[in-house]
Design a protein around this motif. Structure first.
Motif, PDB file in Angstrom:
ATOM      1  N   HIS A 129       0.828  -1.194   0.000  1.00 39.48           N
ATOM      2  CA  HIS A 129       0.000   0.000   0.000  1.00 39.48           C
ATOM      3  C   HIS A 129       0.875   1.263   0.000  1.00 39.48           C
ATOM      4  N   GLY A 130       0.701   2.085  -1.027  1.00 37.59           N
ATOM      5  CA  GLY A 130       1.365   3.372  -1.055  1.00 37.59           C
ATOM      6  C   GLY A 130       0.682   4.355  -0.123  1.00 37.59           C
ATOM      7  N   ILE A 131       1.297   5.504   0.060  1.00 34.93           N
ATOM      8  CA  ILE A 131       0.737   6.568   0.891  1.00 34.93           C
ATOM      9  C   ILE A 131      -0.239   7.377   0.033  1.00 34.93           C
ATOM     10  N   ALA A 132      -1.463   7.520   0.505  1.00 36.98           N
ATOM     11  CA  ALA A 132      -2.496   8.213  -0.277  1.00 36.98           C
ATOM     12  C   ALA A 132      -2.293   9.723  -0.174  1.00 36.98           C
ATOM     13  N   ALA A 133      -1.367  10.238  -0.971  1.00 39.70           N
ATOM     14  CA  ALA A 133      -1.037  11.661  -0.962  1.00 39.70           C
ATOM     15  C   ALA A 133      -0.358  11.993  -2.275  1.00 39.70           C
ATOM     16  N   LEU A 134      -0.255  13.275  -2.579  1.00 41.61           N
ATOM     17  CA  LEU A 134       0.531  13.683  -3.732  1.00 41.61           C
ATOM     18  C   LEU A 134       2.014  13.464  -3.429  1.00 41.61           C
ATOM     19  N   PRO A 135       2.839  13.196  -4.439  1.00 40.63           N
ATOM     20  CA  PRO A 135       4.263  12.960  -4.190  1.00 40.63           C
ATOM     21  C   PRO A 135       4.961  14.198  -3.661  1.00 40.63           C
ATOM     22  N   ASP A 136       5.813  14.008  -2.651  1.00 39.22           N
ATOM     23  CA  ASP A 136       6.593  15.112  -2.096  1.00 39.22           C
ATOM     24  C   ASP A 136       7.873  14.545  -1.492  1.00 39.22           C
ATOM     25  N   GLN A 137       8.683  15.411  -0.907  1.00 40.21           N
ATOM     26  CA  GLN A 137       9.971  14.975  -0.382  1.00 40.21           C
ATOM     27  C   GLN A 137       9.834  14.197   0.917  1.00 40.21           C
ATOM     28  N   LYS A 138       8.676  14.251   1.541  1.00 41.28           N
ATOM     29  CA  LYS A 138       8.457  13.455   2.744  1.00 41.28           C
ATOM     30  C   LYS A 138       8.128  12.013   2.393  1.00 41.28           C
ATOM     31  N   ASN A 139       7.230  11.813   1.419  1.00 40.89           N
ATOM     32  CA  ASN A 139       6.862  10.433   1.059  1.00 40.89           C
ATOM     33  C   ASN A 139       7.718   9.862  -0.066  1.00 40.89           C
ATOM     34  N   LEU A 140       8.635  10.683  -0.614  1.00 39.23           N
ATOM     35  CA  LEU A 140       9.588  10.252  -1.640  1.00 39.23           C
ATOM     36  C   LEU A 140       8.903   9.743  -2.907  1.00 39.23           C
ATOM     37  N   GLY A 141       7.650  10.131  -3.084  1.00 41.34           N
ATOM     38  CA  GLY A 141       6.902   9.679  -4.252  1.00 41.34           C
ATOM     39  C   GLY A 141       6.288   8.305  -4.122  1.00 41.34           C
ATOM     40  N   ARG A 142       6.430   7.681  -2.958  1.00 45.40           N
ATOM     41  CA  ARG A 142       5.965   6.297  -2.787  1.00 45.40           C
ATOM     42  C   ARG A 142       4.474   6.272  -2.450  1.00 45.40           C
ATOM     43  N   ILE A 143       3.674   6.626  -3.430  1.00 42.73           N
ATOM     44  CA  ILE A 143       2.246   6.824  -3.191  1.00 42.73           C
ATOM     45  C   ILE A 143       1.371   5.774  -3.874  1.00 42.73           C
ATOM     46  N   ALA A 177      10.366  16.016 -19.562  1.00 43.43           N
ATOM     47  CA  ALA A 177       9.689  16.898 -18.605  1.00 43.43           C
ATOM     48  C   ALA A 177       9.685  16.293 -17.209  1.00 43.43           C
ATOM     49  N   TRP A 178       9.461  14.987 -17.127  1.00 45.70           N
ATOM     50  CA  TRP A 178       9.460  14.325 -15.816  1.00 45.70           C
ATOM     51  C   TRP A 178      10.828  14.434 -15.153  1.00 45.70           C
ATOM     52  N   MET A 179      11.879  14.210 -15.902  1.00 44.38           N
ATOM     53  CA  MET A 179      13.217  14.241 -15.308  1.00 44.38           C
ATOM     54  C   MET A 179      13.633  15.653 -14.928  1.00 44.38           C
ATOM     55  N   ASP A 180      12.957  16.657 -15.487  1.00 46.96           N
ATOM     56  CA  ASP A 180      13.191  18.039 -15.062  1.00 46.96           C
ATOM     57  C   ASP A 180      12.432  18.366 -13.779  1.00 46.96           C
ATOM     58  N   SER A 181      11.217  17.859 -13.660  1.00 45.09           N
ATOM     59  CA  SER A 181      10.342  18.275 -12.553  1.00 45.09           C
ATOM     60  C   SER A 181      10.314  17.317 -11.378  1.00 45.09           C
ATOM     61  N   TYR A 182      10.412  16.020 -11.642  1.00 46.00           N
ATOM     62  CA  TYR A 182      10.184  15.037 -10.581  1.00 46.00           C
ATOM     63  C   TYR A 182      11.262  15.045  -9.498  1.00 46.00           C
ATOM     64  N   PRO A 183      12.547  15.195  -9.831  1.00 43.19           N
ATOM     65  CA  PRO A 183      13.559  15.230  -8.760  1.00 43.19           C
ATOM     66  C   PRO A 183      13.312  16.346  -7.749  1.00 43.19           C
ATOM     67  N   ALA A 184      12.909  17.523  -8.210  1.00 42.60           N
ATOM     68  CA  ALA A 184      12.626  18.605  -7.272  1.00 42.60           C
ATOM     69  C   ALA A 184      11.405  18.298  -6.420  1.00 42.60           C
ATOM     70  N   GLN A 185      10.476  17.540  -6.983  1.00 40.32           N
ATOM     71  CA  GLN A 185       9.245  17.224  -6.273  1.00 40.32           C
ATOM     72  C   GLN A 185       9.483  16.217  -5.145  1.00 40.32           C
ATOM     73  N   VAL A 186      10.256  15.176  -5.405  1.00 43.82           N
ATOM     74  CA  VAL A 186      10.435  14.107  -4.410  1.00 43.82           C
ATOM     75  C   VAL A 186      11.822  14.118  -3.771  1.00 43.82           C
ATOM     76  N   GLY A 187      12.732  14.948  -4.286  1.00 45.99           N
ATOM     77  CA  GLY A 187      14.088  15.015  -3.750  1.00 45.99           C
ATOM     78  C   GLY A 187      15.069  14.289  -4.642  1.00 45.99           C
ATOM     79  N   HIS A 188      16.182  14.950  -4.946  1.00 47.89           N
ATOM     80  CA  HIS A 188      17.184  14.338  -5.823  1.00 47.89           C
ATOM     81  C   HIS A 188      17.745  13.050  -5.229  1.00 47.89           C
ATOM     82  N   GLY A 189      17.899  13.024  -3.921  1.00 46.34           N
ATOM     83  CA  GLY A 189      18.442  11.824  -3.286  1.00 46.34           C
ATOM     84  C   GLY A 189      17.542  10.623  -3.437  1.00 46.34           C
ATOM     85  N   ALA A 190      16.226  10.844  -3.491  1.00 44.34           N
ATOM     86  CA  ALA A 190      15.279   9.736  -3.622  1.00 44.34           C
ATOM     87  C   ALA A 190      15.410   9.029  -4.963  1.00 44.34           C
ATOM     88  N   LEU A 191      15.978   9.720  -5.959  1.00 47.25           N
ATOM     89  CA  LEU A 191      16.038   9.165  -7.308  1.00 47.25           C
ATOM     90  C   LEU A 191      17.434   8.725  -7.718  1.00 47.25           C
TER      91      LEU A 191
END
Length: 345
Positions: A78-92, A173-187
């Protein structure tokens, strides 16, 4: 058996580092003899990273996701029911595993290589059968970004016929935006993988456990793929059904409602793309259908009244805002997409 773990850092951000797993079990002797060469070969294929050491670790020491049994041979993380962010690392997203007598299939790969590695560790804690296939239910990063890990583990990546084109059109576009959204370290170590094969309709026999794959008409996206286990009446819907997190429209609202309205007497339960699972069918899909129906009705009303898109997307419902996570951000986007579709009806 042991697993090779590399400590890697971003070349552009030397202070951002993480451990990454190579999904090929090794004997202690092989770890001693081959670890350095394997680490160097993997690193050569992943530019932008620097190696800061490696080690061989037992399975018990690896981070692992939690798997919940939903039917014989079928499991869900079960993923976390939330929008992706640096707290949940995108694991939604919800991720699935099917374990037969001969082989294993994975349903969606998670939001990063790190999440895929933790899913791999959870699978290996239950079975050492070969992972024959990774089935991607659609293109979005929270479901697809971990795919490369399972390709390394020997899986064939399967998706709807339009999946590859959908990923290719958005990858930059994803590789430009997603690292900032979930954190570069997460990826760290994450790279986009295209499917090996498109499937319109297919069957995957894992030995005593059979999965039916169906590419659906345009709905949530134009590359939705469902996975059905007839023996238990379980359907992995991908994001054709949401639970708790607001549905997001990247395809056709009318097509999505058509899919939800289609009779499916063979279904007993569904595993939605987000939120608690399993859910009964059709009751479990009712909140998704209710939201999309209201969205379509509101946009049609706005168009008929001659209201511009900028005004229509500001119209909200307090009950939806209270019901759904991510409503404030995702609803205006949904309204914009629905307006662009319905103004041409």
């Amino acid at each position: 058996m042991l697993h090779l773990v590399l400590t890697l850092c971003l070349a552009a951000e030397p202070g951002t580092c993480a451990d990454r797993l190579l999904p090929t079990p090794l004997t202690p002797a092989a770890c001693t003899a081959e670890a350095g060469a394997r680490a160097a070969a993997w690193l050569a294929d992943h530019p932008g990273l620097t190696l800061h050491g490696h080690r061989c670790a037992p399975l018990a020491d690896l981070p692992a996701l939690t798997l919940t049994r939903v039917a014989p041979g079928l499991f869900v993380h079960h993923g976390i029911a939330a929008l992706p962010d640096q707290k949940n690392l995108g694991r939604i997203a919800n991720l699935g595993v099917a374990i037969g007598q001969d082989a294993i299939a994975v349903i969606d790969a998670g939001a990063s290589r790190a999440e895929a590695e933790a899913l791999y560790a959870a699978i290996r804690a239950r079975s050492d059968l070969p992972i024959r296939a990774l089935i991607l239910t659609h293109m979005h990063p929270d479901h697809s970004f971990g795919a490369d890990l399972f390709r390394e583990a020997g899986a064939e990546i399967l998706g709807a016929p339009k999946l590859a084109a959908g990923i290719e059109a958005r990858a930059e576009a994803w590789m430009d935006s997603y690292p900032a959204q979930v954190g570069h370290g997460a990826l760290i170590g994450t790279r986009i993988a295209l499917p090996d094969r498109g499937v319109a309709i297919g069957t995957l026999d894992l030995g005593g456990l059979v999965l039916d794959l169906t590419a659906e008409p345009t709905a949530h996206t134009d590359n939705d793929l469902t996975v059905f286990h007839a023996a238990s009446g379980t359907l992995f819907t991908g994001d054709l059904v949401f639970n708790d997190l607001l549905p997001t429209l990247d395809g056709s609202v009318t097509g999505w409602l058509d899919w939800l309205d289609h009779p499916r007497p063979e279904l007993r339960q569904i595993v939605p793309g987000h939120g608690p699972a399993p859910l009964p069918w059709p009751e479990g899909a009712k909140p998704t259908r209710t939201y999309l129906t209201r969205l379509a009705d509101d946009i049609r009303t706005a168009i008929a009244a001659g209201r511009p898109m900028s005004e229509a997307i500001r119209h909200t419902h307090p009950e939806d805002a209270a019901r759904w996570q991510g409503y404030a951000i995702s609803h205006p986007r949904n309204a914009s997409a629905a307006y662009a579709e319905l103004e041409w009806e």
